[in-house]
Design a protein around this motif. Structure first.
Motif, PDB file in Angstrom:
ATOM      1  N   ARG A 118       0.836  -1.213   0.000  1.00 26.75           N
ATOM      2  CA  ARG A 118       0.000   0.000   0.000  1.00 26.75           C
ATOM      3  C   ARG A 118       0.866   1.256   0.000  1.00 26.75           C
ATOM      4  N   ARG A 119       1.932   1.253   0.794  1.00 24.41           N
ATOM      5  CA  ARG A 119       2.813   2.427   0.881  1.00 24.41           C
ATOM      6  C   ARG A 119       3.711   2.540  -0.352  1.00 24.41           C
ATOM      7  N   LEU A 120       4.146   1.399  -0.861  1.00 28.03           N
ATOM      8  CA  LEU A 120       5.008   1.431  -2.036  1.00 28.03           C
ATOM      9  C   LEU A 120       4.251   1.948  -3.249  1.00 28.03           C
ATOM     10  N   VAL A 121       3.010   1.546  -3.415  1.00 25.74           N
ATOM     11  CA  VAL A 121       2.206   2.032  -4.537  1.00 25.74           C
ATOM     12  C   VAL A 121       2.114   3.557  -4.500  1.00 25.74           C
ATOM     13  N   ALA A 122       1.824   4.115  -3.326  1.00 23.90           N
ATOM     14  CA  ALA A 122       1.721   5.574  -3.196  1.00 23.90           C
ATOM     15  C   ALA A 122       3.047   6.246  -3.539  1.00 23.90           C
ATOM     16  N   ALA A 123       4.159   5.665  -3.066  1.00 26.01           N
ATOM     17  CA  ALA A 123       5.474   6.254  -3.311  1.00 26.01           C
ATOM     18  C   ALA A 123       5.841   6.193  -4.796  1.00 26.01           C
ATOM     19  N   LEU A 124       5.558   5.085  -5.455  1.00 27.15           N
ATOM     20  CA  LEU A 124       5.873   4.948  -6.867  1.00 27.15           C
ATOM     21  C   LEU A 124       5.054   5.916  -7.711  1.00 27.15           C
TER      22      LEU A 124
END
Length: 488
Positions: free
Chosen positions: A14-20
């Motif tokens: 969930r956090r990686l998607v937002a960061a990418l």
């Protein structure tokens, strides 16, 4: 570039998607049920959500192969001990088969530090996944981490529960085991930095923060950050099973996850090499800095994801969203309808803020029910809620799961995850009747056999008191009077 993220609904994903997305990448988010991704990123023009399940090979046909890189973030740590190794192996084999058909130039896998000879079954399974992914034609980058500290992480929540609740702790011997925790913000940094970084291809890279400490140190340093005085006494008589039950009853974790964590805590998880520092120079947060950052996020209601969100947390039924439509046949119901007095918006706010730290009507009765649920292997009442005032589909709410939250239509549906001889729902609706706003509260139970019906009818007197009082409290609770300054 085009990037695939598996486990996009999980704590890391969930956090990686937002960061990418913030980094300008086009992201394909792979998940079992896109209805669970009820976040603002779902509307991002560079995000494509694909429904697929690695346990169902045919569903992988829907996953596009035109990607530059793929993140593999699937773990089954919360699954039962007898099944997680098989599940992780099957998923890894099927993902490797997909990767061989794709145009991906890199797979990035987040595993666990495995430098100790006494590896747990969980860490051995992580190594097995590495080997399976490494046999594909696509270059593999493995980032190995120990305990991850961040708002909503399982490790952080366990530390917080123990220290906040227990002034004195009788602990197992594993509190003397060394580990090297890392902040979630640093994990996300490394995951992004490794993307198509050729020096990371076909490498196993340990990542960790600057502090090497025992679990005892971690508990005491948390206490120091919070300004608490805590005393820890470790004893040799705690078996792994007792240690697992100790974590299970004191903290919000489920038993399967507690058992996996205890098994892993017997081995030291300390970085064996620091090649990552030459490939991607970066200053990681200290343990205290990671704690302070997590506490600030919680205080400001900015918990982006939680370990409880994932299906593999062991608390979430794969098919729970199929229960959004509450059944109308073969059920038992308790329906209450009360006119709203006072500010209608205040009543709406009370409904959408129910549970967690905000509590329930007759909280002591709910706490007893939560304790009994823990005794029989349920999730109990300690999971709380991600945000004290805001809910999204899939949120854990004590021993409920949010199946529907529709403020436009004034409709909230909770699905029970407690141990029951049947299935249960709790609905709240605001209706217009006779020129007034009414709150209708419906508790629905679909019993399983005779035992389920006996369970319901035995609790009818309790339901009468609690459900009636709860509906009235939510609809008609007096607002606190504003203080009127008195002239001196």
């Amino acid at each position: 570039m085009n990037v695939l993220v598996t486990g996009a609904n999980g704590y890391i994903g969930r956090r990686l998607v937002a960061a990418l997305l913030d980094g300008g990448h086009s992201v394909i988010a792979l998940m079992r049920d896109k209805r669970r991704f009820a976040f603002k990123e779902a509307l991002h023009p560079n995000l494509t959500i694909v429904e697929a399940d690695l346990l169902e090979p045919e569903s992988m046909d829907a996953v596009p192969g035109d990607v530059d890189a793929a993140y593999y973030l699937l773990h089954s740590m919360g699954s039962s001990a007898g099944t997680f190794q098989e599940l992780e192996s099957r998923c890894a084999h099927r993902f490797a088969a997909w990767a061989n058909r794709s145009r991906a130039r890199q797979i990035i896998y987040l595993g666990g530090i495995a430098n100790d000879e006494r590896l747990s079954r969980h860490l051995k399974s992580r190594l097995n996944v590495e080997e399976i992914l490494g046999r594909s034609r696509v270059p593999l980058t493995v980032l190995r981490a120990a305990i991850i500290i961040g708002s909503g992480s399982a490790s952080f929540e366990i530390i917080r529960d123990l220290v906040e609740k227990l002034p004195f702790m009788i602990t197992p011997r594993w509190v003397k085991t060394k580990c090297q925790p890392i902040a979630i913000v640093d994990v996300i940094f490394y995951l992004q930095a490794a993307l198509l970084h050729e020096e990371s291809f076909d490498r196993n890279l340990d990542i960790g923060g600057p502090d090497v400490m025992t679990y005892r140190d971690m508990l005491l340093r948390y206490a120091k950050v919070r300004g608490l005085k805590r005393y820890i006494f470790d004893v040799p008589v705690f078996t792994p099973r007792l240690s697992s039950y100790w974590l299970y009853f004191i903290t919000s974790t489920n038993y399967s996850l507690a058992k996996s964590l205890v098994d892993s805590m017997k081995a030291e998880v300390v970085c064996g090499d620091r090649h990552i520092e030459t490939i991607v120079p970066h200053r990681c947060l200290s343990y205290e800095e990671a704690l302070e950052r997590a506490l600030v996020k919680i205080e400001n209601n900015q918990v982006l994801s939680s370990w409880k969100d994932a299906v593999v947390s062991g608390t979430l039924r794969d098919d729970y969203l199929d229960f959004v439509g509450v059944p109308r046949h073969g059920i038992l119901r308790d329906v209450r309808e009360v006119p709203v007095t006072g500010d209608v918006e205040a009543a709406r706010s009370r409904v959408w803020s129910i549970g967690g730290q905000n509590g329930w009507y007759m909280r002591w009765a709910w706490e007893i029910r939560g304790f009994l649920d823990k005794l029989i292997g349920g999730v109990g009442l300690r999971r709380g809620r991600r945000n004290p005032h805001h809910l999204v589909i899939g949120d854990a709410l004590d021993f409920w799961r949010v199946a529907l939250t529709d403020k436009k239509r004034d409709h909230l549906v909770l699905f029970a995850e407690m141990k029951l001889p049947g299935e249960a729902w709790l609905e709240f609706e605001f209706l217009q009747r006779d020129g007034r706003t009414h709150l209708r509260q419906t508790a629905t139970f679909r019993p399983k056999g005779l035992i389920g019906r006996l369970y319901w009818y035995l609790l009818v007197p309790v339901h009468f008191v609690i459900f009636r009082g709860m509906c009235r409290d939510l609809a008609q609770r007096p607002e606190p009077r504003a203080r009127i300054p008195v002239a001196g």
